[in-house]
Design an enzyme around this catalytic site. Structure first.
Site, PDB file in Angstrom:
ATOM      1  N   ASP A  23      52.492  49.115  43.688  1.00 22.31           N
ATOM      2  CA  ASP A  23      52.492  47.762  43.137  1.00 22.31           C
ATOM      3  C   ASP A  23      51.562  46.962  44.041  1.00 22.31           C
ATOM      4  O   ASP A  23      51.841  46.797  45.241  1.00 22.31           O
ATOM      5  CB  ASP A  23      53.919  47.190  43.169  1.00 22.31           C
ATOM      6  CG  ASP A  23      53.997  45.776  42.593  1.00 22.31           C
ATOM      7  OD1 ASP A  23      53.007  45.023  42.715  1.00 22.31           O
ATOM      8  OD2 ASP A  23      55.049  45.429  42.047  1.00 22.31           O
ATOM      9  N   TYR A  26      45.059  32.219  34.550  1.00 25.38           N
ATOM     10  CA  TYR A  26      44.339  33.508  34.651  1.00 25.38           C
ATOM     11  C   TYR A  26      42.927  33.277  35.197  1.00 25.38           C
ATOM     12  O   TYR A  26      42.469  34.008  36.089  1.00 25.38           O
ATOM     13  CB  TYR A  26      44.289  34.153  33.264  1.00 25.38           C
ATOM     14  CG  TYR A  26      43.561  35.469  33.195  1.00 25.38           C
ATOM     15  CD1 TYR A  26      44.146  36.642  33.666  1.00 25.38           C
ATOM     16  CD2 TYR A  26      42.286  35.549  32.634  1.00 25.38           C
ATOM     17  CE1 TYR A  26      43.473  37.866  33.588  1.00 25.38           C
ATOM     18  CE2 TYR A  26      41.614  36.761  32.543  1.00 25.38           C
ATOM     19  CZ  TYR A  26      42.212  37.913  33.027  1.00 25.38           C
ATOM     20  OH  TYR A  26      41.543  39.119  32.945  1.00 25.38           O
ATOM     21  N   LYS A  53      41.113  34.768  38.681  1.00 23.52           N
ATOM     22  CA  LYS A  53      39.889  35.575  38.698  1.00 23.52           C
ATOM     23  C   LYS A  53      38.767  34.853  39.453  1.00 23.52           C
ATOM     24  O   LYS A  53      37.926  35.509  40.086  1.00 23.52           O
ATOM     25  CB  LYS A  53      39.468  35.925  37.270  1.00 23.52           C
ATOM     26  CG  LYS A  53      40.449  36.873  36.557  1.00 23.52           C
ATOM     27  CD  LYS A  53      40.559  38.242  37.228  1.00 23.52           C
ATOM     28  CE  LYS A  53      41.311  39.254  36.371  1.00 23.52           C
ATOM     29  NZ  LYS A  53      41.415  40.590  36.983  1.00 23.52           N
TER      30      LYS A  53
HETATM   31  N1  NAP Z   1      40.992  43.888  28.338  1.00 28.15           N
HETATM   32  C1  NAP Z   1      40.141  42.886  28.494  1.00 28.15           C
HETATM   33  O1  NAP Z   1      39.573  42.361  27.520  1.00 28.15           O
HETATM   34  C2  NAP Z   1      39.842  42.368  29.880  1.00 28.15           C
HETATM   35  C3  NAP Z   1      38.880  41.337  29.987  1.00 28.15           C
HETATM   36  C4  NAP Z   1      38.559  40.862  31.248  1.00 28.15           C
HETATM   37  C5  NAP Z   1      39.167  41.401  32.361  1.00 28.15           C
HETATM   38  N2  NAP Z   1      40.098  42.393  32.234  1.00 28.15           N
HETATM   39  C6  NAP Z   1      40.685  42.916  33.461  1.00 28.15           C
HETATM   40  O2  NAP Z   1      40.633  44.333  33.443  1.00 28.15           O
HETATM   41  C7  NAP Z   1      41.697  44.870  34.250  1.00 28.15           C
HETATM   42  C8  NAP Z   1      42.454  45.916  33.447  1.00 28.15           C
HETATM   43  O3  NAP Z   1      43.006  45.271  32.314  1.00 28.15           O
HETATM   44  P1  NAP Z   1      43.403  46.039  30.968  1.00 28.15           P
HETATM   45  O4  NAP Z   1      42.692  45.374  29.876  1.00 28.15           O
HETATM   46  O5  NAP Z   1      43.311  47.506  31.149  1.00 28.15           O
HETATM   47  O6  NAP Z   1      44.935  45.563  30.870  1.00 28.15           O
HETATM   48  P2  NAP Z   1      46.293  46.328  30.557  1.00 28.15           P
HETATM   49  O7  NAP Z   1      46.080  47.364  29.515  1.00 28.15           O
HETATM   50  O8  NAP Z   1      47.268  45.245  30.344  1.00 28.15           O
HETATM   51  O9  NAP Z   1      46.607  47.106  31.930  1.00 28.15           O
HETATM   52  C9  NAP Z   1      46.911  46.393  33.090  1.00 28.15           C
HETATM   53  C10 NAP Z   1      47.167  47.392  34.197  1.00 28.15           C
HETATM   54  O10 NAP Z   1      47.450  46.665  35.406  1.00 28.15           O
HETATM   55  C11 NAP Z   1      48.687  47.174  35.915  1.00 28.15           C
HETATM   56  N3  NAP Z   1      49.410  46.198  36.732  1.00 28.15           N
HETATM   57  C12 NAP Z   1      49.871  44.977  36.390  1.00 28.15           C
HETATM   58  N4  NAP Z   1      50.524  44.418  37.441  1.00 28.15           N
HETATM   59  C13 NAP Z   1      50.460  45.323  38.464  1.00 28.15           C
HETATM   60  C14 NAP Z   1      50.944  45.345  39.788  1.00 28.15           C
HETATM   61  N5  NAP Z   1      51.643  44.321  40.318  1.00 28.15           N
HETATM   62  N6  NAP Z   1      50.691  46.439  40.557  1.00 28.15           N
HETATM   63  C15 NAP Z   1      49.998  47.489  40.053  1.00 28.15           C
HETATM   64  N7  NAP Z   1      49.539  47.535  38.790  1.00 28.15           N
HETATM   65  C16 NAP Z   1      49.772  46.457  38.008  1.00 28.15           C
HETATM   66  C17 NAP Z   1      49.486  47.585  34.693  1.00 28.15           C
HETATM   67  O11 NAP Z   1      50.544  48.438  35.089  1.00 28.15           O
HETATM   68  P3  NAP Z   1      51.961  48.480  34.282  1.00 28.15           P
HETATM   69  O12 NAP Z   1      51.760  49.436  33.144  1.00 28.15           O
HETATM   70  O13 NAP Z   1      52.931  48.969  35.314  1.00 28.15           O
HETATM   71  O14 NAP Z   1      52.256  47.091  33.798  1.00 28.15           O
HETATM   72  C18 NAP Z   1      48.387  48.281  33.915  1.00 28.15           C
HETATM   73  O15 NAP Z   1      48.145  49.567  34.449  1.00 28.15           O
HETATM   74  C19 NAP Z   1      42.560  43.670  34.658  1.00 28.15           C
HETATM   75  O16 NAP Z   1      42.221  43.268  35.979  1.00 28.15           O
HETATM   76  C20 NAP Z   1      42.149  42.590  33.667  1.00 28.15           C
HETATM   77  O17 NAP Z   1      42.349  41.287  34.175  1.00 28.15           O
HETATM   78  C21 NAP Z   1      40.454  42.879  31.020  1.00 28.15           C
END
Ligand code: NAP
Length: 224
Positions: free
Chosen positions: A54, A146, A150
């Site tokens: 975590d 958010y 960031k």
């Molecule tokens: N998707 C987009 O359009 C988008 C756009 C801009 C930036 N991002 C960034 O890309 C990154 C990945 O996002 P995603 O789209 O893949 O989102 P996602 O599918 O919601 O996955 C988020 C991941 O972060 C993990 N996480 C959350 N809190 C945590 C903690 N305290 N310790 C360890 N792991 C934790 C989650 O684990 P759990 O399964 O345990 O919850 C999951 O593996 C993030 O930093 C997000 O802000 C995404």
């Protein structure tokens, strides 16, 4: 053999990072909160070492740094939270806001600090997965909590890049685009495979620089 460590590796963009690096023959340290239920991660073939982490538990992040001996060519601070739980102005949940900052901003700083020895030995690269919403120049008022988390991440990465350039370690934030994940939703235009293929190219090309650029997965530059 090249080595990479990835946080939030059980789903979304993090899972795709594991898939692509493992397929290319890298040794992958795949960190997630709940390895027991990380079925998609466990199904990926390759040299994958799954660790519980975590990223808001800073002592645990430090302890993991001490528990892994390998040099690391790449560390990807990918774990992230959306800001919905924080609520709107007039009803802000400050515990949720602090948690958001702990995960999205400080979690990456703790990861860089814990794995700095591994990165220094390998002259490695640290990529923090940020968001275009962290651009102060482009901010519109959308998703303020958010975006704040960031923007703080971007500032931390830019200033630590300047501190570490002399040590041969490259540091930069990278925006993944709007991606089809639980966070991005099904109507996002970019698949995880396309986003991560681009992010991996950006990481491969990432220069050691005291003044990194703010790039997205395609290589387009964003204003800070
Ligand atoms: N998707 C987009 O359009 C988008 C756009 C801009 C930036 N991002 C960034 O890309 C990154 C990945 O996002 P995603 O789209 O893949 O989102 P996602 O599918 O919601 O996955 C988020 C991941 O972060 C993990 N996480 C959350 N809190 C945590 C903690 N305290 N310790 C360890 N792991 C934790 C989650 O684990 P759990 O399964 O345990 O919850 C999951 O593996 C993030 O930093 C997000 O802000 C995404």
């Amino acid at each position: 053999m090249s080595s990479v460590l990835i946080t939030g590796a059980n789903r979304g963009i993090g899972l795709e990072f594991v898939r692509q690096y493992a397929e290319d023959g890298w040794r992958v340290y795949a960190c997630c909160r709940s390895p027991d239920s990380a079925d998609d991660l466990k199904a990926i073939k390759g040299d994958i070492d799954i660790r519980a982490l975590d990223v808001s538990d800073f002592d645990a992040v430090k302890a993991l740094g001490g528990a892994i001996d390998d040099d690391l060519d790449v560390v990807v601070a990918n774990a992230g939270l959306g800001g919905k739980d924080v609520g709107d102005l007039g009803a802000i949940d400050y515990d949720a806001f602090v948690n958001l900052l702990s995960v999205n901003s400080l979690g990456a700083v703790a990861l860089l600090e814990a794995f700095l020895p591994h990165l220094k030995r390998a002259k490695g690269k640290f990529a923090a997965i940020t968001s275009g919403l962290g651009s102060i120049t482009k901010s519109t008022g959308f998703a303020p909590a958010y975006s704040t988390s960031k923007a703080a991440l971007n500032m931390a990465m830019k200033s630590l890049a300047a501190q570490l350039a002399g040590e041969g370690v490259a540091v930069a934030p990278l925006h993944p685009g709007w991606v089809q994940t639980a966070m991005g939703g099904a109507s996002a235009p970019t698949s995880p495979a396309e986003s991560v293929a681009g992010l991996r190219r950006r990481i491969a090309e990432m220069p050691v620089s005291p003044s990194p650029k703010f790039l997205d997965f395609s290589g387009a530059e964003l204003p800070w």
